[in-house]
Design an enzyme around this catalytic site. Structure first.
Site, PDB file in Angstrom:
ATOM      1  N   MET A   1       1.548 -10.265  67.902  1.00 34.08           N
ATOM      2  CA  MET A   1       2.513 -10.286  68.999  1.00 34.08           C
ATOM      3  C   MET A   1       3.202  -8.938  69.170  1.00 34.08           C
ATOM      4  O   MET A   1       3.557  -8.546  70.268  1.00 34.08           O
ATOM      5  CB  MET A   1       3.568 -11.377  68.758  1.00 34.08           C
ATOM      6  CG  MET A   1       3.067 -12.781  68.993  1.00 34.08           C
ATOM      7  SD  MET A   1       4.391 -13.994  68.958  1.00 34.08           S
ATOM      8  CE  MET A   1       4.856 -13.940  67.250  1.00 34.08           C
ATOM      9  N   CYS A   2       3.402  -8.218  68.091  1.00 37.66           N
ATOM     10  CA  CYS A   2       4.076  -6.932  68.156  1.00 37.66           C
ATOM     11  C   CYS A   2       3.048  -5.804  68.255  1.00 37.66           C
ATOM     12  O   CYS A   2       1.951  -5.904  67.706  1.00 37.66           O
ATOM     13  CB  CYS A   2       4.938  -6.710  66.911  1.00 37.66           C
ATOM     14  SG  CYS A   2       6.293  -7.901  66.754  1.00 37.66           S
ATOM     15  N   THR A   3       3.431  -4.754  68.951  1.00 39.04           N
ATOM     16  CA  THR A   3       2.575  -3.577  69.040  1.00 39.04           C
ATOM     17  C   THR A   3       2.685  -2.816  67.732  1.00 39.04           C
ATOM     18  O   THR A   3       3.720  -2.214  67.433  1.00 39.04           O
ATOM     19  CB  THR A   3       3.003  -2.681  70.209  1.00 39.04           C
ATOM     20  OG1 THR A   3       2.983  -3.451  71.411  1.00 39.04           O
ATOM     21  CG2 THR A   3       2.059  -1.505  70.367  1.00 39.04           C
TER      22      THR A   3
ATOM     23  N   ASP B   1       1.957 -10.154  63.605  1.00 33.82           N
ATOM     24  CA  ASP B   1       1.394  -8.809  63.724  1.00 33.82           C
ATOM     25  C   ASP B   1       0.632  -8.634  65.023  1.00 33.82           C
ATOM     26  O   ASP B   1       0.493  -7.526  65.537  1.00 33.82           O
ATOM     27  CB  ASP B   1       0.467  -8.521  62.534  1.00 33.82           C
ATOM     28  CG  ASP B   1      -0.735  -9.447  62.522  1.00 33.82           C
ATOM     29  OD1 ASP B   1      -0.517 -10.679  62.538  1.00 33.82           O
ATOM     30  OD2 ASP B   1      -1.865  -8.950  62.505  1.00 33.82           O
TER      31      ASP B   1
END
Length: 694
Positions: A553-555, A551
């Site tokens: 690492m991702c936008t 969560d």
């Protein structure tokens, strides 16, 4: 006797005229229905020989208008040989209903009155060929409705010619006479002219005929026998027995101004380069007269002259340019239509050319980059360059509108190149480029084996900054924005920053580099320097990507947030471009007053305020403008940072990438930390006696 039959004009509209009308409508006329002067031309009647049958094929009796028709000076300069200039009136209507319901009789009669008054009052020959053109331009479908009128007076009694009709002029007055007239018309072109044989004593010219303008009618024919007096006109008709439309008003003129001239010996001049070709002359000659010789009264005679449509009906014509045009050119004009309508209906001072000429560099081709690019194209920006190192993944297409499912296959296409190709598919007129490249970042050490490659990447990034005017920072990490921030400040570029949270966003423009001696502590509203993305930080950017959960690492954002932030960033850029101070525009402070948009406000562009930062809160559906001054110890835009870049170049960058604490030491943030610790140690903390025993 046979009644003279005249060949009516046929309009010949060059496609370039409609393009010029489109420009004129959007940029000049707008909603005006004011009548404008317009010019056209016609040339001598022509016919060609059919190669198969050997028969003469008559071409049209054409009156031609082109893109120069709205500029009479250009039309006069570019008038082809053996052609005649014609003045007219142009009127464009705003809707098809207004075009259909217009009082066409009144418009026609107004033009006819101008011709008649010219004949009666001044004898101005240039008024005899006036025409009228009414139009409606459907700019969305590239359909142009138009109707020409060439007013000509009805002769009562009608003009007649004997049963022999129109004869070869060469047989009647001789080849040498025609050659002499041809030479004189080449040097002194005229729609109408007089011709007579030279006297036997006149040896100034080898040709035996001379010409003069119609205005010399009385004096020129003073001693010339009636049977040798010739009235000539440039005849656009190619038909052997039908003179062209211009003769009608000429005969009316002669009846009014010279009622005793009856019959009239008429020369229909039709020849082009005949002397050089050795072919027979095509000009026609005839003797016309009225059945009753009487002068016209003061009442204008009836006039005719509306052009029929291709079906032979009295109705307007329609030019549909869409099937004829290059689709790319259609798109090029259509994409800017909304912008131009915006300018002439709402914001006349809007400088669309400046926006279109702004070259934009988008660092990041993800969710923000895709939406920013689409909005830039909506504003007419023609040069967009993407920089990104990632590939399209299966999670991207639903959130990033420049990608599709097929772009994810086989490992995914490079995002930058794929985004650029997608822009070109959407609009071929955009100059879109994609560059796959990683941006070096502080806190991400560069192995010795990669130093040369990183150096090349930095050099390419520097070139890209030099080649573009506005830089968008649209990356998904904090530290990736550091190097572009330094380059943008050092090179004086417009830098736009957009960053996303879960339901919040930040959009800001970086402040321009201050001049030597400027104090960063000055109030921004009073002209001090605005801060950059890092000016509120008391720590240098560091590695925020390593050892992160999925969560992190991702936008992770609300789906609508990126499009809102992206559009806001582009709108802020355009507002900044419209401000007279450009990148140096001052931001409105919180105490700017109730009317920061007043006409004299220094914070105002034609599009409104030009804020420094906008922080949006989607949970509250609220946007808050913020102003932040530049910080003299900033790791992104401080003078210390910029001078280190300018003097040390890549060596300084390499230290920033590899050495933790280097940026703090360079800018003095480490001393700020030490001062803070020292201040805390000197605080005299009081003990709470009431707490004893617990």
């Amino acid at each position: 006797m046979t009644v003279v039959q005249f060949t009516p004009f046929s309009s010949l509209v060059q496609p370039a005229f409609w393009h010029e009308l489109t420009r004129l409508k959007i940029d000049v006329l707008k909603l005006s229905e004011e009548s404008l002067p317009i010019t056209a031309s016609y040339s001598v009647g022509r016919s060609i020989t059919d190669r198969e049958t050997g028969q003469e094929v008559a071409l049209g009796c054409n009156l031609t208008i082109s893109d120069d028709s709205f500029n009479d000076t250009k039309t006069l300069q570019r008038l082809p040989a053996n052609s005649v200039r014609v003045n007219g009136t142009f009127k464009n209507f705003n809707t098809i209903e207004e075009f259909k319901e217009a009082d066409k009789s009144a418009l026609f009669n107004q033009t006819a009155d101008e011709i008649w008054n010219g004949i009666k009052a001044t004898g101005d020959i240039s008024l005899l060929n006036r025409f009228l053109l009414i139009t409606f331009a459907d700019l969305k479908k590239y359909r142009y409705y138009y109707w020409f009128a060439f007013p000509a007076f009805v002769a009562k009694p009608a003009w007649s010619i004997d049963d022999a009709g129109w004869k070869s002029a060469e047989e009647h007055i001789g080849r040498d006479a025609l050659s002499g007239i041809h030479t004189q018309l080449q040097s002194s072109p005229s729609a109408y002219f007089l011709a007579r044989p030279r006297s036997s004593e006149d040896k100034t010219d080898s040709h035996n005929y001379e010409i003069a303008p119609i205005s010399s009618l009385d004096s020129f024919f003073a001693n010339t026998p009636a049977e040798q007096q010739i009235i000539g006109f440039v005849d656009p008709s190619p038909l052997p027995q039908n003179p062209g439309w211009p003769l009608r008003n000429l005969l009316t003129f002669l009846r009014i101004r010279k009622s005793t001239l009856n019959p009239i010996r008429v020369l229909c001049w039709r020849d082009v380069d005949i002397p050089a070709s050795g072919k027979p002359w095509k000009s026609r000659f005839g003797i016309v007269q009225a059945s009753v010789s009487e002068a016209e009264g003061d009442v204008r005679p009836a006039a005719v002259g509306w052009e029929k449509n291709p079906q032979g009906k009295m109705a307007p014509r329609m030019a549909d340019l869409a099937p004829m045009m290059d689709p790319s050119r259609l798109a090029d004009q259509a994409v800017d239509l909304n912008l131009k309508l915006m300018r002439w209906r709402i914001l006349p001072a809007l400088d669309l050319e400046k926006v279109a000429a702004t070259r934009c560099l988008l660092l990041g081709a993800g969710t923000l980059g895709c939406y920013v690019a689409r909005t830039l194209m909506g504003w007419g920006v023609r040069t967009i360059t993407f920089v990104d190192s990632a590939r399209v993944s299966f999670s991207n297409p639903v959130r990033q509108p420049l990608f599709e499912f097929n772009d994810c296959l086989n490992g995914g296409k490079p995002k930058a190149e794929c985004a650029a190709e997608s822009l070109k598919r959407i609009f071929p007129g955009v100059n879109a480029t994609g560059i796959s490249m990683s941006i070096p970042m502080p806190g991400h050490p560069v192995p010795p084996s990669s130093v040369e490659q990183v150096k090349k990447d930095v050099e390419e990034l520097e070139k890209l900054f030099d080649q573009h005017d506005a830089i968008f920072l649209l990356m998904d990490s904090r530290e990736s924005r550091w190097l572009p921030t330094v380059l943008g400040a050092a090179k004086g570029k417009i830098v736009m920053n957009a960053a996303l949270g879960f339901d919040t966003y930040l959009v800001m423009r970086h402040g321009a580099r201050g001049k030597p001696g400027d104090s960063s502590a000055s109030a921004t509203a009073e002209g001090g320097r605005l801060g950059c993305y890092y000016c509120n930080d008391i720590v240098a950017p560091a590695d925020s990507l390593t050892d992160r959960t999925l969560d992190q690492m991702c936008t992770v954002t609300r789906p609508g947030l990126a499009s809102i932030a992206s559009s806001t960033a582009v709108e802020l850029l355009v507002s900044l471009l419209q401000h007279p101070d450009g990148v140096n525009a001052r931001a409105p402070p919180p105490n700017a007053g109730d009317d920061p948009l007043g006409e004299t406000s220094p914070y105002r562009s034609v599009l409104g305020l030009v804020p420094h930062q906008l922080r949006g809160f989607l949970a509250q559906f609220r946007t808050m403008p913020i102003v932040g001054a530049a910080y003299d110890r900033c790791t992104g835009c401080s003078e210390t940072m910029l001078r280190a870049y300018e003097t040390q170049g890549f060596d300084m960058m390499l230290k920033a990438f590899n050495e933790p604490g280097y940026l703090e030491s360079l800018t003095g943030l480490d001393k700020l930390h030490d001062e803070g610790e020292a201040a805390l140690e000197n605080v005299d903390w009081e003990d709470d006696d009431e707490g004893e025993g617990f």
